[in-house]
Design an enzyme around this catalytic site. Structure first.
Site, mmCIF file in Angstrom:
data_model
loop_
_atom_site.group_PDB
_atom_site.id
_atom_site.type_symbol
_atom_site.label_atom_id
_atom_site.label_comp_id
_atom_site.label_asym_id
_atom_site.label_seq_id
_atom_site.Cartn_x
_atom_site.Cartn_y
_atom_site.Cartn_z
ATOM 1 N N ASN A 128 0.840 -1.194 0.000
ATOM 2 C CA ASN A 128 0.000 0.000 0.000
ATOM 3 C C ASN A 128 0.878 1.249 0.000
ATOM 4 O O ASN A 128 1.363 1.680 1.042
ATOM 5 C CB ASN A 128 -0.918 -0.026 1.221
ATOM 6 C CG ASN A 128 -1.913 1.114 1.227
ATOM 7 O OD1 ASN A 128 -1.851 2.031 0.408
ATOM 8 N ND2 ASN A 128 -2.844 1.069 2.162
ATOM 9 N N CYS A 131 -2.180 5.232 0.779
ATOM 10 C CA CYS A 131 -3.188 5.644 1.761
ATOM 11 C C CYS A 131 -3.185 7.165 1.941
ATOM 12 O O CYS A 131 -2.143 7.749 2.269
ATOM 13 C CB CYS A 131 -2.949 4.969 3.104
ATOM 14 S SG CYS A 131 -4.182 5.445 4.344
ATOM 15 N N THR A 194 -8.363 5.507 -2.703
ATOM 16 C CA THR A 194 -9.386 6.557 -2.708
ATOM 17 C C THR A 194 -8.845 7.896 -3.209
ATOM 18 O O THR A 194 -7.654 8.177 -3.132
ATOM 19 C CB THR A 194 -9.947 6.745 -1.288
ATOM 20 O OG1 THR A 194 -8.856 6.944 -0.385
ATOM 21 C CG2 THR A 194 -10.731 5.523 -0.853
#
EC number: 1.3.-.-
Length: 305
Positions: A128, A131, A194
């Site tokens: 990831n 984030c 997102t």
């Protein structure tokens, strides 16, 4: 004629192309067996960091038109406790398990991966680098080619299995970032995390979130995520997993036609925990529409001239 909706991401075979995105699927044992797993091709863990994290203060979830803003802050129990508490759950899972790994300082992430290497049942690591809800790291790794490449290079010194990289839509040139991580040994890219957004609390007249900005997910971002899949799939030779606003079978098929080999679904599970099964139920008709027998035949179909 039987229509196949099985998917393939490198050497990893999935019964369906639907994967719950990180942070969505509960660890409760009943969710890791049938019938809860109907329509699910693989399971993605919540974020895993080296040390436990309490997450962000204040409001963490805020509903918006056609979407949700979240500022969870990568709350998790840390990799050592994860490896003890959930070892049997991962080992006995009837679906492949993808470990979502927080990109921290390189030596911290490497230690996290060392612990996960010893766990039985993890099919791939999802790094990831995207984030938006933490300071000083998170998406900072994924916004530029150099830092994204550095992150993958560090992970590859430890992790020998399949490595997926979860990209950030905040990158100025997502296709170039995808090429950079591919060059360093990424086996697949996830497009994307997102989008940055915010909301004002009308009761107080102030930002709803303590960090002001938060991550926007849900149907509102689907066209943006689809565009990013299209750009990225045209730039790399490794598989692309579409992620962002997928809610229906048509959304899933749109991602696949644009070049995705599978999709991750997030916010839709909050509205309907059975949305994976619902999506998969609608896929055979869409596959047949394009005169195919297998959904895998349609990866990138929209790109063909």
């Amino acid at each position: 004629m039987t229509t196949s909706i099985s998917a393939k991401i490198g050497a990893l075979s999935l019964e369906s192309p639907v994967i719950p995105a990180s942070g969505v699927w509960p660890y409760a044992p009943e969710f890791w067996r049938e019938p809860k797993l109907n329509g699910i091709g693989a399971l993605c863990t919540k974020a895993i960091s080296l040390e436990p994290r309490r997450g962000n203060r204040g409001v963490r979830v805020w509903e918006t038109p056609s979407g949700v803003l979240n500022s969870i802050g990568l709350q998790n129990c840390g990799v050592r406790e994860f490896s003890e508490r959930y070892a049997e759950l991962v080992k006995s899972s009837p679906r492949p398990v993808i470990a979502n790994v927080v990109m921290e300082r390189p030596h911290q992430t490497q230690e996290t991966l060392r612990v996960l290497e010893d766990m039985e049942g993890i099919a791939a690591a999802e790094l990831n680098i995207s984030c938006p809800n933490v300071d000083g790291e998170g998406m900072a790794w994924g916004v530029a080619c150099g830092s994204a490449a550095e992150a993958v290079r560090a992970a590859r010194k430890i992790w020998r299995g399949p490595l997926w990289v979860k990209m950030t839509p905040q990158a100025a040139d997502p296709a170039a970032v995808a090429q950079a991580v591919e060059a360093e040994g990424a086996d697949a890219v996830v497009c994307a995390n997102t989008w940055l957004g915010m909301s004002i609390d009308m009761a107080s007249g102030k930002p709803a979130f303590d960090r002001v900005v938060a991550g926007l997910s849900g149907p509102a971002i689907f066209p943006l995520a689809l565009r990013m899949v299209w750009q990225t799939a045209g730039a790399v030779s490794i598989p692309v997993i579409g992620c962002g606003g997928v809610t229906t079978a048509a959304d899933c098929m749109g991602m696949i036609l644009a070049g995705a080999s599978a999709v991750e679904v997030g916010s839709a599970f909050f509205n309907n925990i059975g949305v994976g099964e619902t999506i998969c139920a609608g896929l055979p008709e869409l596959v047949a529409r394009y005169k195919a027998e297998r959904i895998s035949e349609l990866v990138g179909f929209a790109r063909k001239r």
